[in-house]
Design an enzyme around this catalytic site. Structure first.
Site, PDB file in Angstrom:
ATOM      1  N   ASP A   1      89.916 -60.447 -22.152  1.00  0.00           N
ATOM      2  CA  ASP A   1      88.662 -61.115 -22.505  1.00  0.00           C
ATOM      3  C   ASP A   1      87.496 -60.388 -21.844  1.00  0.00           C
ATOM      4  O   ASP A   1      87.581 -59.192 -21.570  1.00  0.00           O
ATOM      5  CB  ASP A   1      88.736 -62.582 -22.034  1.00  0.00           C
ATOM      6  CG  ASP A   1      87.900 -63.523 -22.874  1.00  0.00           C
ATOM      7  OD1 ASP A   1      86.660 -63.490 -22.739  1.00  0.00           O
ATOM      8  OD2 ASP A   1      88.477 -64.300 -23.648  1.00  0.00           O
TER       9      ASP A   1
ATOM     10  N   HIS B   1      82.263 -66.204 -20.771  1.00  0.00           N
ATOM     11  CA  HIS B   1      83.388 -66.465 -21.678  1.00  0.00           C
ATOM     12  C   HIS B   1      84.745 -66.372 -20.993  1.00  0.00           C
ATOM     13  O   HIS B   1      85.566 -67.296 -21.068  1.00  0.00           O
ATOM     14  CB  HIS B   1      83.304 -65.495 -22.854  1.00  0.00           C
ATOM     15  CG  HIS B   1      84.187 -65.818 -24.008  1.00  0.00           C
ATOM     16  ND1 HIS B   1      85.447 -65.302 -24.146  1.00  0.00           N
ATOM     17  CD2 HIS B   1      83.991 -66.607 -25.081  1.00  0.00           C
ATOM     18  CE1 HIS B   1      85.995 -65.746 -25.269  1.00  0.00           C
ATOM     19  NE2 HIS B   1      85.124 -66.543 -25.853  1.00  0.00           N
TER      20      HIS B   1
ATOM     21  N   SER C   1      87.698 -70.144 -29.275  1.00  0.00           N
ATOM     22  CA  SER C   1      87.960 -69.482 -27.991  1.00  0.00           C
ATOM     23  C   SER C   1      88.411 -70.468 -26.929  1.00  0.00           C
ATOM     24  O   SER C   1      89.096 -70.093 -25.978  1.00  0.00           O
ATOM     25  CB  SER C   1      86.695 -68.778 -27.495  1.00  0.00           C
ATOM     26  OG  SER C   1      86.433 -67.608 -28.220  1.00  0.00           O
TER      27      SER C   1
END
Length: 410
Positions: free
Chosen positions: A133, A188, A347
């Site tokens: 990621d 994220h 996600s």
């Protein structure tokens, strides 16, 4: 004709068949002409090449031109190379930060019944999950205890102490060749990590598998860009460190050959790969996006469900290529600088499934990735009027999944 003559004739036929195909530079690098690059929206990096080797490993190599790379690298090593593709950049689809109120901050964990496994002492112990990621804040108090440190490496000395080709990978590794210009650190990867494994002893968030171990492998820059080659290297690294699960909460690649080959390699090694379906609100059976649409045997592609247990309007779907739904709306988790935030996205749904898989593997350590996938897919909750546009029609339930897995692996 006697038996010996028959066997000799057969041997000649096989020998001729074996000689009928001769590996060439063109056969292992079919996209060199540029046609492949044009089909991929012109995103090829003309000086970087993804090399898949016959032993199943991948590397990313550099050269000043494709002609030079073919002459000086491919031809001398032709028998060792399986496939070559230009590396490519792509804009990674990510989640959005939102403001939420009025519901339990752990509603997703509760809805998938993770707490029923916690009550049995099952927390994901001894299971490593690769978070492939963006940046993961390993200093976050709820993340730091859950990082699978590389004890063979001495942090910060600028030396590859363990000889694995990665320098200073004590807390994980970084594979970012397109650093970008965004001055704000992406939240994220840290958010995804907290959903899987946040340690409740040091803050308000409890990950789905709060005693699992995380291997951060960054390939997404702070401005959301990545390359196929960096993604492949990051996945390969996480597996080399012992990850049994890869969480891939990203998508957006228009070119898929090398990436799919890498997914198949993970399948061959028994690795479960959990992938976000995407947030465009489209049917990926009709308009496929990658890696969500690969449908490899040990892959689970995940859509997002809402607090009210419906498919979110923005989640991608597909009765064939999307397998299950999981909570992905208003998900509270960790973000950099010791913070927490709510985010929406498939996600967020994917790490719910990765955490659930870690719980199941912890409960049944000998279970294979295929068996864990089977258990998750066969145990979804399907509520009348709430059916999801996914292959199973349902949303995951890890309590029921453990019951199925216990029958598969007594």
């Amino acid at each position: 004709m006697d038996v010996q003559k028959i066997l000799s004739a057969v041997a000649i036929i096989f020998a001729l068949s074996a000689c009928s195909y001769k590996k060439s530079a063109e056969s292992v690098f079919p996209g060199k002409s540029g046609a492949d690059a044009a089909a991929c929206l012109g995103q090829a990096i003309q000086t970087r090449f993804i090399v898949e080797w016959e032993d199943g490993k991948f590397t990313v190599e550099k050269s000043s031109s494709a002609d030079k790379f073919e002459k000086e690298f491919i031809v001398p090593k032709l028998n060792e190379i399986r496939f070559v593709q230009y590396d490519r950049t792509f804009q990674v689809e990510t989640a959005k930060e939102v403001r939420a109120s009025g519901y339990s901050d752990s509603w997703g964990q509760q809805m998938i019944k993770a707490d029923t496994l916690w009550a049995q002492g099952i927390y994901g112990q001894n299971i490593k999950v690769g978070v492939v990621d963006s940046y993961v804040d390993t200093s976050h108090p709820q993340i730091r205890p859950r990082i699978a440190v590389n004890a063979a490496e001495i942090p910060g000395n600028g030396i590859d102490d363990d000889g694995n080709g990665v320098v200073d990978d004590y807390y994980g590794a970084r594979f970012v060749s397109t650093p970008g210009t965004n001055p704000t650190t992406s939240s994220h990867g840290t958010h995804v990590t907290g959903i899987i494994a946040a340690d409740p002893n040091y803050g308000d968030i409890q990950g789905v598998a709060p005693q699992s171990q995380i291997i951060p492998a960054q390939f997404i820059s702070d401005d959301g860009r990545g390359t196929l080659g960096d993604a492949i290297l990051a996945m390969q690294y996480a597996v080399s460190r012992g990850a049994r699960i890869i969480n891939a909460s990203w998508g957006g690649s228009p070119c898929d050959t090398s990436l799919k080959n890498a997914f198949v390699s993970l399948q061959d090694r028994g690795i479960l790969v959990v992938v976000a379906a995407g947030n465009e609100g489209t049917d990926i059976d009709v308009s496929p996006t990658f890696p969500a649409a690969f449908n490899v045997g040990t892959q689970i592609t995940v859509a997002a469900s809402s607090r009210m247990d419906f498919m979110t309007y923005w989640s991608n779907s597909g009765f064939n290529l999307v397998h299950v739904a999981a909570p992905g709306e208003d998900i509270l988790s960790t973000v950099p600088n010791n913070g927490t935030a709510y985010m929406d996205g498939t996600s967020m749904a994917a790490p719910m499934v990765s955490g659930a898989a870690a719980l199941l593997m912890s409960a049944r350590p000998t279970a294979t990735a295929v068996q864990v996938k089977q258990a998750i897919l066969q145990s979804v909750d399907v509520t009348s009027g709430h059916q999801f546009k996914v292959n199973t029609r349902g949303r995951i339930n890890v309590q029921k999944a453990l019951e199925v897995l216990t029958r598969l692996v007594p």
